[in-house]
Design a protein around this motif. Structure first.
Motif, PDB file in Angstrom:
ATOM      1  N   GLU A 192      27.322  39.200  19.191  1.00  0.00           N
ATOM      2  CA  GLU A 192      28.614  39.881  19.210  1.00  0.00           C
ATOM      3  C   GLU A 192      28.410  41.051  18.126  1.00  0.00           C
ATOM      4  N   THR A 193      29.018  42.105  18.447  1.00  0.00           N
ATOM      5  CA  THR A 193      28.711  43.355  17.527  1.00  0.00           C
ATOM      6  C   THR A 193      30.090  44.175  17.159  1.00  0.00           C
ATOM      7  N   THR A 194      29.642  45.023  16.275  1.00  0.00           N
ATOM      8  CA  THR A 194      30.746  45.822  15.869  1.00  0.00           C
ATOM      9  C   THR A 194      31.045  46.923  16.729  1.00  0.00           C
ATOM     10  N   GLY A 195      30.497  47.092  17.895  1.00  0.00           N
ATOM     11  CA  GLY A 195      30.748  47.967  18.870  1.00  0.00           C
ATOM     12  C   GLY A 195      30.004  47.960  19.970  1.00  0.00           C
ATOM     13  N   LEU A 196      29.835  49.107  20.848  1.00  0.00           N
ATOM     14  CA  LEU A 196      29.215  48.990  22.092  1.00  0.00           C
ATOM     15  C   LEU A 196      27.915  49.681  22.236  1.00  0.00           C
ATOM     16  N   SER A 197      27.588  50.488  20.949  1.00  0.00           N
ATOM     17  CA  SER A 197      26.396  51.257  21.041  1.00  0.00           C
ATOM     18  C   SER A 197      25.422  51.165  19.703  1.00  0.00           C
ATOM     19  N   PRO A 198      24.349  50.679  19.749  1.00  0.00           N
ATOM     20  CA  PRO A 198      23.429  50.819  18.419  1.00  0.00           C
ATOM     21  C   PRO A 198      23.108  52.030  18.363  1.00  0.00           C
ATOM     22  N   ASP A 199      23.147  52.990  19.205  1.00  0.00           N
ATOM     23  CA  ASP A 199      22.732  54.372  19.003  1.00  0.00           C
ATOM     24  C   ASP A 199      23.697  55.101  18.219  1.00  0.00           C
ATOM     25  N   SER A 214      20.006  43.498  25.479  1.00  0.00           N
ATOM     26  CA  SER A 214      18.600  43.888  25.041  1.00  0.00           C
ATOM     27  C   SER A 214      18.601  45.160  24.228  1.00  0.00           C
ATOM     28  N   ARG A 215      19.780  46.027  24.260  1.00  0.00           N
ATOM     29  CA  ARG A 215      19.658  47.257  23.474  1.00  0.00           C
ATOM     30  C   ARG A 215      19.793  46.794  21.951  1.00  0.00           C
ATOM     31  N   PHE A 216      20.758  45.889  21.967  1.00  0.00           N
ATOM     32  CA  PHE A 216      21.107  45.305  20.573  1.00  0.00           C
ATOM     33  C   PHE A 216      19.957  44.589  19.937  1.00  0.00           C
TER      34      PHE A 216
END
Length: 205
Positions: free
Chosen positions: A12-19, A97-99
């Motif tokens: 679970e994340t704060t949004g869609l893109s770590p970039d 995988s990105r996160f």
């Protein structure tokens, strides 16, 4: 390495893109060994800033809960130790995988095992499903569910059951048991129309 001996994870994340500066706020994982759940991992992690009201509502993870959680650095070090060199699975693995890679890069670590995707596999094995979202596939495969999606451990648990259902479907339809992880990766890269030919070919070997 067997396709049913993997670590299945969900963020679970704060949004869609770590970039774009988004961070992980929860990790959940299930380790399967020979198709059986061996152990699980779950932890909230403090990203160092407040999450939006949308994320609080979507995940049920509040800023108060995160303020009492360990830092991303500490949790991700523990998680890197947990996964070791195991192969990894996620539903929509390109997202997770990105996160995973972004959070591990922040602490100077990286994955050793390979990644595969239950979403890609489901598109090839459950081609008749109306949707390949996790919740819809759980219903399609008649997997018991309490409906508590969008928390990391629950989603990882449901993905693990979906993964086993996909492997079982292949076993029943094609008499292919004990597929390797590399074979699953091959299936995920094969066009849907060519899946029958590929699996029938393997079944004859």
């Amino acid at each position: 390495m067997r396709a049913d001996s993997v670590v299945i994870l969900d963020f679970e994340t704060t949004g869609l893109s770590p970039d774009q500066g988004d961070r992980a706020i929860e990790i959940g994982a299930v380790r399967l060994i020979n198709g059986e759940v061996k152990d699980q991992f779950q932890a909230l992690m403090d990203p160092g800033f407040r999450v939006s009201s949308f994320i609080e509502s979507y995940t049920g993870i509040s800023n108060q809960m995160l303020s009492q959680a360990e830092s991303c650095k500490q949790v991700m070090n523990e998680f890197a130790d947990y996964i070791g060199d195991d192969n990894l699975i996620a539903h929509n693995a390109s997202f997770d995988s990105r996160f995973l890679n972004a959070e591990l890069m922040r602490i100077g670590r990286q994955t050793v095992g390979n990644f595969s995707c239950s979403l890609l596999l489901s598109r090839r094995i459950f081609q008749d499903a109306d949707s390949h979202k996790l919740g819809e596939l759980i219903r399609y495969a008649n997997i018991p569910s309490s409906g508590g999606f969008h928390r990391a451990l629950y989603d990882a648990q449901m993905t693990s059951q979906l993964w086993l259902a996909l492997l079982n479907d292949i076993a029943v339809r094609y008499d292919l048991h004990d597929l390797s992880f590399a074979q699953i990766q091959k299936i995920c890269k094969t066009p849907k129309g060519a899946i029958d030919k590929l699996l029938n070919k393997w079944a004859q070997i």
